[in-house]
Design a protein around this motif. Structure first.
Motif, PDB file in Angstrom:
ATOM      1  N   ASP A   7      -2.319  -9.220  -9.505  1.00  0.00           N
ATOM      2  CA  ASP A   7      -2.070  -7.708  -9.099  1.00  0.00           C
ATOM      3  C   ASP A   7      -0.988  -7.478  -8.100  1.00  0.00           C
ATOM      4  O   ASP A   7      -1.270  -7.324  -6.988  1.00  0.00           O
ATOM      5  N   ILE A   8       0.380  -7.640  -8.542  1.00  0.00           N
ATOM      6  CA  ILE A   8       1.413  -7.676  -7.652  1.00  0.00           C
ATOM      7  C   ILE A   8       1.643  -6.664  -6.839  1.00  0.00           C
ATOM      8  O   ILE A   8       1.834  -6.419  -5.773  1.00  0.00           O
ATOM      9  N   LEU A   9       1.300  -5.531  -7.540  1.00  0.00           N
ATOM     10  CA  LEU A   9       1.487  -4.243  -6.555  1.00  0.00           C
ATOM     11  C   LEU A   9       0.417  -3.608  -6.181  1.00  0.00           C
ATOM     12  O   LEU A   9       0.381  -2.170  -5.866  1.00  0.00           O
ATOM     13  N   ARG A  10      -0.693  -3.981  -5.643  1.00  0.00           N
ATOM     14  CA  ARG A  10      -1.870  -3.418  -5.334  1.00  0.00           C
ATOM     15  C   ARG A  10      -1.632  -2.799  -3.941  1.00  0.00           C
ATOM     16  O   ARG A  10      -2.606  -2.097  -3.544  1.00  0.00           O
ATOM     17  N   THR A  11      -0.672  -3.244  -3.170  1.00  0.00           N
ATOM     18  CA  THR A  11      -0.285  -2.631  -1.934  1.00  0.00           C
ATOM     19  C   THR A  11       0.754  -1.890  -2.015  1.00  0.00           C
ATOM     20  O   THR A  11       1.101  -1.197  -0.700  1.00  0.00           O
ATOM     21  N   LEU A  12       1.473  -1.650  -2.870  1.00  0.00           N
ATOM     22  CA  LEU A  12       2.760  -0.843  -2.959  1.00  0.00           C
ATOM     23  C   LEU A  12       2.361   0.710  -2.831  1.00  0.00           C
ATOM     24  O   LEU A  12       1.588   1.014  -3.570  1.00  0.00           O
ATOM     25  N   ALA A  13       3.031   1.478  -1.869  1.00  0.00           N
ATOM     26  CA  ALA A  13       2.757   2.837  -1.598  1.00  0.00           C
ATOM     27  C   ALA A  13       3.059   3.714  -2.515  1.00  0.00           C
ATOM     28  O   ALA A  13       3.875   4.682  -2.040  1.00  0.00           O
ATOM     29  N   TYR A  14       3.348   3.327  -3.813  1.00  0.00           N
ATOM     30  CA  TYR A  14       3.944   4.296  -4.936  1.00  0.00           C
ATOM     31  C   TYR A  14       2.958   4.315  -6.137  1.00  0.00           C
ATOM     32  O   TYR A  14       2.483   3.384  -6.419  1.00  0.00           O
ATOM     33  N   ALA A  15       2.611   5.785  -6.650  1.00  0.00           N
ATOM     34  CA  ALA A  15       1.719   5.954  -7.529  1.00  0.00           C
ATOM     35  C   ALA A  15       2.361   5.916  -8.805  1.00  0.00           C
ATOM     36  O   ALA A  15       3.528   6.565  -8.963  1.00  0.00           O
ATOM     37  N   ARG A  16       1.654   5.671  -9.963  1.00  0.00           N
ATOM     38  CA  ARG A  16       2.276   6.202 -11.351  1.00  0.00           C
ATOM     39  C   ARG A  16       2.399   7.604 -11.296  1.00  0.00           C
ATOM     40  O   ARG A  16       1.478   8.536 -11.030  1.00  0.00           O
ATOM     41  N   HIS A  17       3.424   8.008 -11.922  1.00  0.00           N
ATOM     42  CA  HIS A  17       3.885   9.526 -12.072  1.00  0.00           C
ATOM     43  C   HIS A  17       4.755   9.697 -13.239  1.00  0.00           C
ATOM     44  O   HIS A  17       5.872   9.001 -13.436  1.00  0.00           O
ATOM     45  N   LEU A  18       4.229  10.485 -14.165  1.00  0.00           N
ATOM     46  CA  LEU A  18       5.108  10.415 -15.573  1.00  0.00           C
ATOM     47  C   LEU A  18       5.780  11.819 -15.455  1.00  0.00           C
ATOM     48  O   LEU A  18       5.499  12.829 -14.959  1.00  0.00           O
ATOM     49  N   ASN A  19       7.425  11.961 -15.657  1.00  0.00           N
ATOM     50  CA  ASN A  19       8.056  13.029 -15.572  1.00  0.00           C
ATOM     51  C   ASN A  19       7.585  14.167 -16.693  1.00  0.00           C
ATOM     52  O   ASN A  19       7.597  13.787 -17.901  1.00  0.00           O
ATOM     53  N   SER A  59      10.847   7.525 -18.201  1.00  0.00           N
ATOM     54  CA  SER A  59      10.111   8.846 -17.682  1.00  0.00           C
ATOM     55  C   SER A  59       9.193   8.275 -16.693  1.00  0.00           C
ATOM     56  O   SER A  59       8.799   9.137 -15.811  1.00  0.00           O
ATOM     57  N   LEU A  60       8.836   7.367 -16.457  1.00  0.00           N
ATOM     58  CA  LEU A  60       8.097   6.730 -15.313  1.00  0.00           C
ATOM     59  C   LEU A  60       8.668   6.586 -14.151  1.00  0.00           C
ATOM     60  O   LEU A  60       8.502   6.350 -13.116  1.00  0.00           O
ATOM     61  N   MET A  61       9.904   5.813 -14.548  1.00  0.00           N
ATOM     62  CA  MET A  61      10.935   5.348 -13.464  1.00  0.00           C
ATOM     63  C   MET A  61      11.427   6.489 -12.868  1.00  0.00           C
ATOM     64  O   MET A  61      11.474   6.840 -11.578  1.00  0.00           O
ATOM     65  N   TYR A  62      11.983   7.680 -13.634  1.00  0.00           N
ATOM     66  CA  TYR A  62      12.785   8.730 -12.995  1.00  0.00           C
ATOM     67  C   TYR A  62      11.768   9.848 -13.053  1.00  0.00           C
ATOM     68  O   TYR A  62      11.950  11.095 -13.482  1.00  0.00           O
ATOM     69  N   SER A  63      10.728   9.807 -12.346  1.00  0.00           N
ATOM     70  CA  SER A  63       9.402  10.640 -12.667  1.00  0.00           C
ATOM     71  C   SER A  63       9.651  11.931 -11.708  1.00  0.00           C
ATOM     72  O   SER A  63       9.063  12.918 -12.164  1.00  0.00           O
ATOM     73  N   HIS A  64      10.281  11.947 -10.792  1.00  0.00           N
ATOM     74  CA  HIS A  64      10.656  13.319 -10.108  1.00  0.00           C
ATOM     75  C   HIS A  64      11.738  13.781 -10.401  1.00  0.00           C
ATOM     76  O   HIS A  64      12.468  14.766  -9.570  1.00  0.00           O
ATOM     77  N   GLN A  65      12.687  13.451 -11.276  1.00  0.00           N
ATOM     78  CA  GLN A  65      14.086  14.195 -11.687  1.00  0.00           C
ATOM     79  C   GLN A  65      13.918  15.389 -12.593  1.00  0.00           C
ATOM     80  O   GLN A  65      12.888  15.375 -13.220  1.00  0.00           O
ATOM     81  N   VAL A 314      10.860   2.942  -9.578  1.00  0.00           N
ATOM     82  CA  VAL A 314      11.353   2.100 -10.546  1.00  0.00           C
ATOM     83  C   VAL A 314      10.580   0.508 -10.716  1.00  0.00           C
ATOM     84  O   VAL A 314      10.082   0.203 -11.716  1.00  0.00           O
ATOM     85  N   VAL A 315      10.197   0.386  -9.512  1.00  0.00           N
ATOM     86  CA  VAL A 315       9.271  -0.998  -9.380  1.00  0.00           C
ATOM     87  C   VAL A 315       7.739  -0.512 -10.254  1.00  0.00           C
ATOM     88  O   VAL A 315       7.327  -1.238 -11.127  1.00  0.00           O
ATOM     89  N   ARG A 316       7.242   0.535  -9.660  1.00  0.00           N
ATOM     90  CA  ARG A 316       5.852   0.778 -10.043  1.00  0.00           C
ATOM     91  C   ARG A 316       5.995   1.138 -11.561  1.00  0.00           C
ATOM     92  O   ARG A 316       5.210   0.758 -12.226  1.00  0.00           O
ATOM     93  N   ALA A 317       7.110   1.685 -12.104  1.00  0.00           N
ATOM     94  CA  ALA A 317       7.302   2.040 -13.483  1.00  0.00           C
ATOM     95  C   ALA A 317       7.016   1.010 -14.419  1.00  0.00           C
ATOM     96  O   ALA A 317       6.441   0.749 -15.529  1.00  0.00           O
ATOM     97  N   GLU A 318       7.648  -0.326 -13.924  1.00  0.00           N
ATOM     98  CA  GLU A 318       7.804  -1.499 -14.921  1.00  0.00           C
ATOM     99  C   GLU A 318       6.323  -1.870 -15.003  1.00  0.00           C
ATOM    100  O   GLU A 318       5.953  -2.351 -16.162  1.00  0.00           O
ATOM    101  N   ASP A 319       5.481  -1.981 -13.930  1.00  0.00           N
ATOM    102  CA  ASP A 319       4.379  -2.411 -14.091  1.00  0.00           C
ATOM    103  C   ASP A 319       3.329  -1.419 -15.037  1.00  0.00           C
ATOM    104  O   ASP A 319       2.687  -1.835 -15.987  1.00  0.00           O
TER     105      ASP A 319
END
Length: 359
Positions: A7-19, A59-65, A314-319
């Protein structure tokens, strides 16, 4: 063989968000890319392409655009997904020529290419004409933004050509060599470069050592995630030599397949830590002068923060995308995300290899 995915991103401080503009942008971009898909792939290949949900990844990568930005992001993702699949099955010479056509199309979108014409080049011109509309009309750094994107494009396309040569020769690189190459072949640099559009970030900021380190770590994490998720499908399609799992096992013959996945997970954990440490140590740019001696640029720090958040998304979106699309795990993505258990079994995913009209 059953593998436990780290689980590579378990500590990454970015959550899934769909545009929120996903559905609309997906329809528009799908219609835009359809003519190219029809020219390069047969009906089976076209159907497989539609299942890959490339617009979902954007849309997961550029979720706040906003909607306009997302449409460009979807077009970029569709264009380069087609390019990547198509060049997987053509000769290295053809891949090299195509790379020249695409770069020339972006440098000279209103002229005929001296390298020859190709449907992919035509779509690259259309993409670029729309992309540059995102740049601020009065921005002082638009030229920097455009040149950086074209440079990243050239790096990616050249790397894909080298990958084609390696594939023909059966080359397996060392871990160190591979990790350096993978930053380019993953296409992550392109995805990060697009975030700059509309932010009008000065060259001095983009070249700052902390910003460059963050970009590098984001590209590494994207690549590590992609290799982890794509290994089983690449193994089935005979393309696993350009995957970190294969490279690690080749360099360490006594390592098991699970051991190689564990190695990837451990290495990724250090990259996540370095990324977040650099975010915490981000210097203040509030004293940077604005364009043409207009005084201190008071909004710059906020724009930089948006850029850094974009790197993380971008990182969170790939996972998230790997589990939510059928590309790597078929219909079992959600189950694998929950259990982290992956059964290595034959899956054919390269629709270009099976169904293309490539010559």
């Amino acid at each position: 063989m059953q593998i436990v995915l780290p689980d590579i991103l378990r500590t990454l401080a970015y959550a899934r968000h769909l545009n929120p503009h996903y559905d609309e942008a997906k329809v528009e971009s799908s219609l835009w890319i359809q003519s190219l898909v029809e020219k390069l792939f047969d009906q089976k290949g076209q159907k497989a392409f539609q299942k890959d949900y490339t617009s979902l990844l954007a849309s997961l990568m550029y979720s706040h655009q906003d909607k306009e930005f997302l449409r460009v992001g979807c077009d970029m993702m569709n264009l380069f997904f087609v390019y990547d699949e198509y060049t997987d099955v053509v000769s290295p010479e053809t891949a090299h020529k195509l790379s020249q056509i695409v770069v020339d199309a972006m440098k000279n979108p209103d002229e005929r290419s001296s390298y020859g014409e190709h449907p992919i080049g035509d779509k690259a011109k259309e993409f670029w004409r729309l992309a540059v509309t995102l740049l601020p009309a009065m921005g002082s750094n638009s030229g920097v933004c455009k040149s950086r994107f074209i440079q990243r494009t050239e790096e990616y396309l050249n790397a894909v050509t080298v990958e084609a040569l390696d594939r023909d020769a059966g080359t397996i690189h060392s871990v160190k060599e591979y990790l350096t190459m993978r930053r380019a072949t993953s296409g992550a640099g392109l995805m990060l470069a697009l975030i700059e559009f509309g932010l009008d970030l000065p060259k001095a900021v983009l070249e700052h050592e902390v910003i460059q380190a963050l970009e590098g770590y984001a590209m590494d994490l994207y690549s590590l995630l992609n290799d982890m998720h794509s290994y089983a499908s690449e193994l089935s399609s005979g393309q696993a030599n350009h995957n970190l799992i294969t490279v690690v096992m080749h360099e360490n013959p006594s390592l098991s397949l699970q051991g190689a996945f564990d190695w990837l997970g451990s290495y990724a954990a250090t990259v996540v830590d370095r990324f977040q440490t650099n975010v915490r140590n981000l210097p203040s740019f509030c004293n940077v002068e604005g364009p043409a001696g207009e005084g201190v640029d008071e909004t710059l720090q906020e724009r930089i923060n948006r850029y850094i958040r974009g790197l993380g998304q971008v990182v969170r979106a790939e996972d998230d995308w790997a589990f939510e699309t059928t590309r790597y795990y078929g219909e079992e993505g959600q189950k694998i995300r929950e259990t982290r258990l992956l059964m290595i079994k034959p899956i054919k995913t390269n629709y270009a290899k099976a169904c293309s009209k490539a010559t």
